[in-house]
Design a protein around this motif. Structure first.
Motif, PDB file in Angstrom:
ATOM      1  N   ASN A   1       0.846  -1.204   0.000  1.00 47.20           N
ATOM      2  CA  ASN A   1       0.000   0.000   0.000  1.00 47.20           C
ATOM      3  C   ASN A   1       0.878   1.250   0.000  1.00 47.20           C
TER       4      ASN A   1
ATOM      5  N   TYR B   1      -3.663  -2.334   7.853  1.00 44.70           N
ATOM      6  CA  TYR B   1      -4.862  -3.022   7.388  1.00 44.70           C
ATOM      7  C   TYR B   1      -5.862  -2.047   6.783  1.00 44.70           C
ATOM      8  N   TYR B   2      -6.609  -2.552   5.814  1.00 38.32           N
ATOM      9  CA  TYR B   2      -7.616  -1.748   5.124  1.00 38.32           C
ATOM     10  C   TYR B   2      -8.584  -2.666   4.407  1.00 38.32           C
ATOM     11  N   LYS B   3      -9.652  -2.108   3.864  1.00 36.72           N
ATOM     12  CA  LYS B   3     -10.664  -2.878   3.162  1.00 36.72           C
ATOM     13  C   LYS B   3     -10.149  -3.324   1.795  1.00 36.72           C
TER      14      LYS B   3
ATOM     15  N   LYS C   1     -11.293  -1.292  -0.989  1.00 43.84           N
ATOM     16  CA  LYS C   1     -10.774   0.077  -1.060  1.00 43.84           C
ATOM     17  C   LYS C   1      -9.247   0.049  -0.953  1.00 43.84           C
TER      18      LYS C   1
ATOM     19  N   SER D   1      -7.287   3.272  -0.069  1.00 44.17           N
ATOM     20  CA  SER D   1      -7.635   4.029   1.133  1.00 44.17           C
ATOM     21  C   SER D   1      -6.455   4.080   2.095  1.00 44.17           C
ATOM     22  N   SER D   2      -6.491   5.054   3.001  1.00 45.64           N
ATOM     23  CA  SER D   2      -5.417   5.170   3.993  1.00 45.64           C
ATOM     24  C   SER D   2      -5.556   4.037   5.009  1.00 45.64           C
ATOM     25  N   PRO D   3      -4.510   3.261   5.234  1.00 44.92           N
ATOM     26  CA  PRO D   3      -4.613   2.115   6.147  1.00 44.92           C
ATOM     27  C   PRO D   3      -4.424   2.516   7.600  1.00 44.92           C
ATOM     28  N   MET D   4      -4.852   1.630   8.496  1.00 48.82           N
ATOM     29  CA  MET D   4      -4.558   1.767   9.917  1.00 48.82           C
ATOM     30  C   MET D   4      -3.242   1.033  10.147  1.00 48.82           C
TER      31      MET D   4
END
Length: 213
Positions: free
Chosen positions: A47, A112-114, A117, A120-123
């Motif tokens: 990512n 982690y992320y969807k 998506k 998208s910005s991950p956690m």
């Protein structure tokens, strides 16, 4: 009588074949068909935001502080992006990418992320095995959040210490995350050997159980 003997021989042959295949399989065992095994990925597949974080945060190393609290300190160790891995749970639309620190440090960074998506910005979280079967989870800045102890006999990890309840509940949505004794089943088998191997699996088990929708 002959039919019973033949049927019994057939069942024994099937059981023997199944056992042989299971014992000789090189696949990582999983608990759910919707979960992909831990797989290696290239740097190009990481990512974009996570890769930026890894290249900027290049001095994180897990160590033991004087007060016996696991801490993230600076020792000029970079993240080994060539050993990046990922695991997916399609039922939960969840993907976690993880990268170990270099120099055989039992520390990993995960994002982690969807799955739906990917841009998208991950956690971002970090996980370190601070002693045998004891793991500390940190936020992206290296601040300790909670400690998990892995129990091989039950293949579960239990929360044995909470450092910052408020931060934990802000990052992970499962309400139980703020409680001592909160337990997760280890979803993939804990691998032996390799820097950060077990930390990969414990982090995934926590994220896949408590990630925000």
């Amino acid at each position: 009588m002959k039919k019973k003997i033949l049927f019994g021989a057939f069942c024994a042959a099937v059981l023997t074949t199944a056992t042989f295949v299971a014992c000789n399989s090189t696949d990582e065992p999983v608990a759910d068909s919707a979960i992909n095994p831990l797989t290696s990925i290239s740097k190009e597949e990481i990512n974009e935001d996570f890769l930026y974080y890894l290249e900027e945060e290049n001095d994180s190393v897990c160590s033991r502080a004087i007060n016996n609290m696991a801490a993230i300190s600076s020792k000029s160790s970079k993240w080994d992006v060539d050993k990046a891995v990922q695991v997916r749970n399609y039922d939960k639309d969840l993907q976690l990418q993880m990268v170990p620190a270099k120099d055989n440090t039992p520390l990993v960074a995960g994002a982690y992320y969807k799955i739906s998506k990917p841009d998208s910005s991950p956690m971002i979280l970090q996980m370190c095995e601070t002693s045998k079967n004891v793991f500390m989870m940190y936020d992206e800045n290296g601040s300790p959040l909670l400690e998990m102890t892995y129990h091989p006999e039950t293949n579960t990890a239990v929360c044995t210490r909470i450092i910052s309840r408020k931060q934990v509940e802000a990052i992970l949505c499962n309400g139980a995350m703020g409680l001592l004794g909160w337990e997760v089943g280890i979803i993939l088998s804990v691998p032996t050997g390799g820097a950060g191997g077990a930390a990969f699996v414990v982090l995934w088990s926590i994220v896949s159980t408590a990630a925000c929708d």
